[in-house]
Design an enzyme around this catalytic site. Structure first.
Site, PDB file in Angstrom:
ATOM      1  N   SER A  98       0.683  -1.032   0.119  1.00 39.75           N
ATOM      2  CA  SER A  98       0.101   0.010  -0.081  1.00 39.75           C
ATOM      3  C   SER A  98       0.887   1.453  -0.055  1.00 39.75           C
ATOM      4  O   SER A  98       1.796   1.346  -0.798  1.00 39.75           O
ATOM      5  CB  SER A  98      -1.000  -0.042   1.319  1.00 39.75           C
ATOM      6  OG  SER A  98      -1.866   0.963   1.082  1.00 39.75           O
ATOM      7  N   ASP A 267      -2.681   6.046  -3.563  1.00 37.80           N
ATOM      8  CA  ASP A 267      -1.612   5.248  -2.907  1.00 37.80           C
ATOM      9  C   ASP A 267      -1.139   4.226  -3.961  1.00 37.80           C
ATOM     10  O   ASP A 267      -1.635   4.187  -5.048  1.00 37.80           O
ATOM     11  CB  ASP A 267      -1.683   4.973  -1.447  1.00 37.80           C
ATOM     12  CG  ASP A 267      -2.918   4.016  -1.402  1.00 37.80           C
ATOM     13  OD1 ASP A 267      -3.581   3.721  -2.628  1.00 37.80           O
ATOM     14  OD2 ASP A 267      -3.438   3.446  -0.448  1.00 37.80           O
ATOM     15  N   ASP A 269      -1.431   0.825  -4.097  1.00 35.33           N
ATOM     16  CA  ASP A 269      -2.454  -0.078  -4.578  1.00 35.33           C
ATOM     17  C   ASP A 269      -3.920   0.610  -4.902  1.00 35.33           C
ATOM     18  O   ASP A 269      -4.643  -0.278  -5.221  1.00 35.33           O
ATOM     19  CB  ASP A 269      -2.493  -1.156  -3.714  1.00 35.33           C
ATOM     20  CG  ASP A 269      -3.134  -0.952  -2.188  1.00 35.33           C
ATOM     21  OD1 ASP A 269      -2.893   0.260  -2.003  1.00 35.33           O
ATOM     22  OD2 ASP A 269      -3.735  -1.555  -1.437  1.00 35.33           O
ATOM     23  N   ASP A 271      -6.321   1.884  -3.408  1.00 32.84           N
ATOM     24  CA  ASP A 271      -7.581   1.658  -2.809  1.00 32.84           C
ATOM     25  C   ASP A 271      -8.127   3.019  -1.987  1.00 32.84           C
ATOM     26  O   ASP A 271      -9.146   3.147  -1.405  1.00 32.84           O
ATOM     27  CB  ASP A 271      -7.546   0.458  -1.678  1.00 32.84           C
ATOM     28  CG  ASP A 271      -6.536   0.685  -0.828  1.00 32.84           C
ATOM     29  OD1 ASP A 271      -5.735   1.510  -0.759  1.00 32.84           O
ATOM     30  OD2 ASP A 271      -6.529  -0.228   0.211  1.00 32.84           O
TER      31      ASP A 271
END
Length: 480
Positions: A98, A267, A269, A271
């Site tokens: 992340s 960020d 990833d 999400d």
């Protein structure tokens, strides 16, 4: 012998190779297949350089545990969520660090239907099983005490002798790409009718968002300027964490240089997504919760909207005014998703820029929020600043402030002892929340990092909010 401190409250997260390595990945794969009873698992990874080795070991462990595996390669976490609920897999695992430093990595796990696997719903069982699997693999000579693993040999069952992989009969390993289908889903969800030209600056941060943006951009009437679109696990422009001041300023400057109506950053990833107005000013995620909640209530009148306990006065006011039902949940994706299911909530939002949608299997998405906000700009003719300005004035907030402390429990008690006697209400839904007539604060321990996190808000009094924030920080730092 193996340190399994990488198993956290919501996911697996550690520094490679010290607290997360291929040996742990292999054991985790075997444990996941056994605990979840998965027969077909979808796996993906972010751009981090440690991803391929962890992926190879994890996939081998899953197959040793009896699960067929489909690898969708480099992707975002929500692409794993989408695959899990739209394509009928028994589970999914995203390999991602992340927004953490580049040497970190981890696993986010879901069951069928993209239901999260967390501490209260199987993660601790997987941890305990992984500990036993590590002993078995070590005894068979397939892993070493320093965390490496021999992927040329497999262990078909506990107690069985290791055999060459070429001679083993393992469940299938296949590859797939669901991205085109996923992009179609995003566009159906948000709609493309009545959109108008906008200028949008998008900073993918050398994470994975650029892979999806390339496919979305030609389908929209917007003019994009892009930054750091190529996934690169060495992160040449810094770790993709838009909350870092140096990352904020670069995006803000680019928004101004390109004359964009709105800026967006993600960020690693993707999400989470973060917003900048046309002047390049960062918009706190707190105010997006109310904005998106109201937008989703326009489609689903009277529905519930879930929020976290850190900052919520604005959310509650906006949702109630829109005819919705605001419901508080403990912070964290697993808790938010569980409460959303219990309340049949149409939307859930955290001030940390996680946004959850019922019709996205109650999962968080970093793509749906900006598509919906852009649609609001088109529909209202207002700027992003105009859409949130009234709420920012009515409920000014500090934003989340982090402090590293030697003894978190002692600091929490020091703050409570000083402020609780004068509070109108005290809550411990998530950390310490104290409410006063014109201001409130939440102080909590991070579930993923050794930090205390402070959030302060007031009722239409920025000076009071800033004064109380300074006082609290001095108390936390032991200076007052």
């Amino acid at each position: 012998m193996f340190d399994l401190s990488c198993f956290k409250a919501y996911d697996v997260r550690g520094t490679v190779p010290h607290t997360l390595n291929p040996a742990i990945a292999r054991a985790t794969g075997r444990a996941f297949a056994a605990v979840i009873h998965a027969r077909h698992v979808v796996v993906g990874r972010d751009a981090r350089l440690s991803g391929p080795a962890l992926r190879d070991a994890l996939v081998l462990g899953l197959r040793e545990g009896g699960a067929a595996v489909t690898d969708i390669d480099v992707c975002g976490t929500e692409e794993i969520y989408y695959a899990a609920f739209a394509h009928g897999y028994d589970g999914g695992i995203m390999i991602t660090g992340s927004h953490n430093p580049k040497d970190d990595n981890g696993f986010k796990m879901v069951r069928a239907g993209a239901v999260p696997v967390s501490g209260d719903s199987g993660l601790q069982d997987i941890r305990e099983r992984a500990a036993r699997e590590l002993e078995i693999l070590l005894a068979a000579g397939l892993i070493t005490a320093d965390g490496t693993t021999d992927c040329s040999r497999v262990l078909m069952a506990e107690g069985a002798a290791p055999v060459p992989a070429a001679e083993a009969t393992l469940p299938a390993l296949s590859t797939a790409c669901h991205r085109a289908d996923y992009v179609e889903y995003l566009l159906r969800f948000t709609g493309t009718d009545d959109l108008k030209p906008l200028k949008i600056h998008a900073d993918a941060g050398n994470g994975c968002a650029g892979l999806v943006l390339r496919e979305l951009a030609p389908r929209l009437p917007y003019t994009f300027s892009f930054a750091h679109m190529e996934p690169d696990g060495s992160f040449p422009n810094g770790v993709p964490n838009p909350l870092l001041p140096e990352r904020r300023e670069a995006t803000a400057r680019a928004v101004r240089e390109h004359g964009a109506d709105m800026g967006i950053a993600w960020d690693g990833d993707f999400d989470r997504c973060f917003f900048y107005d046309g002047d390049g000013s960062f918009i706190e995620g707190y105010y997006l919760v109310g904005l998106l909640g109201r937008a989703m209530l326009a489609r689903n009148p009277g529905a519930a909207v879930i929020h976290d306990p850190r900052l919520f006065w604005n959310t509650q006011a906006v949702i109630a005014a829109a005819g919705g039902r605001p419901v508080q949940s403990k912070t964290g994706h697993a808790f938010i998703k569980e409460r959303m299911r219990a309340e049949d909530a149409v939307y859930g939002g955290e001030m940390s820029a996680h946004h959850y949608f019922r019709d996205f299997a109650y999962c968080d998405s970093g793509m749906l929020p900006w598509l919906l906000v852009a649609r609001l700009l088109c529909a209202t003719g207002k700027s992003l600043r105009e859409l949130v300005a009234e709420c920012m004035a009515a409920f000014p907030c500090s934003g989340e402030i982090n402090r590293r402390v030697a003894d978190a429990a002692a600091v929490m008690e020091r703050v409570r002892s000083r402020y609780a006697p004068d509070a109108l209400a005290e809550e411990h839904v998530d950390g310490l929340s104290l409410t006063f007539a014109d201001w409130r604060f939440n102080l909590r321990r991070s579930n993923t990092e050794p930090l205390l996190r402070l959030n302060v808000e007031s009722r239409a009094d920025r000076a009071l909010m800033e004064q109380r924030t300074a006082e609290l920080l001095a108390c936390i730092d032991g200076k007052a």
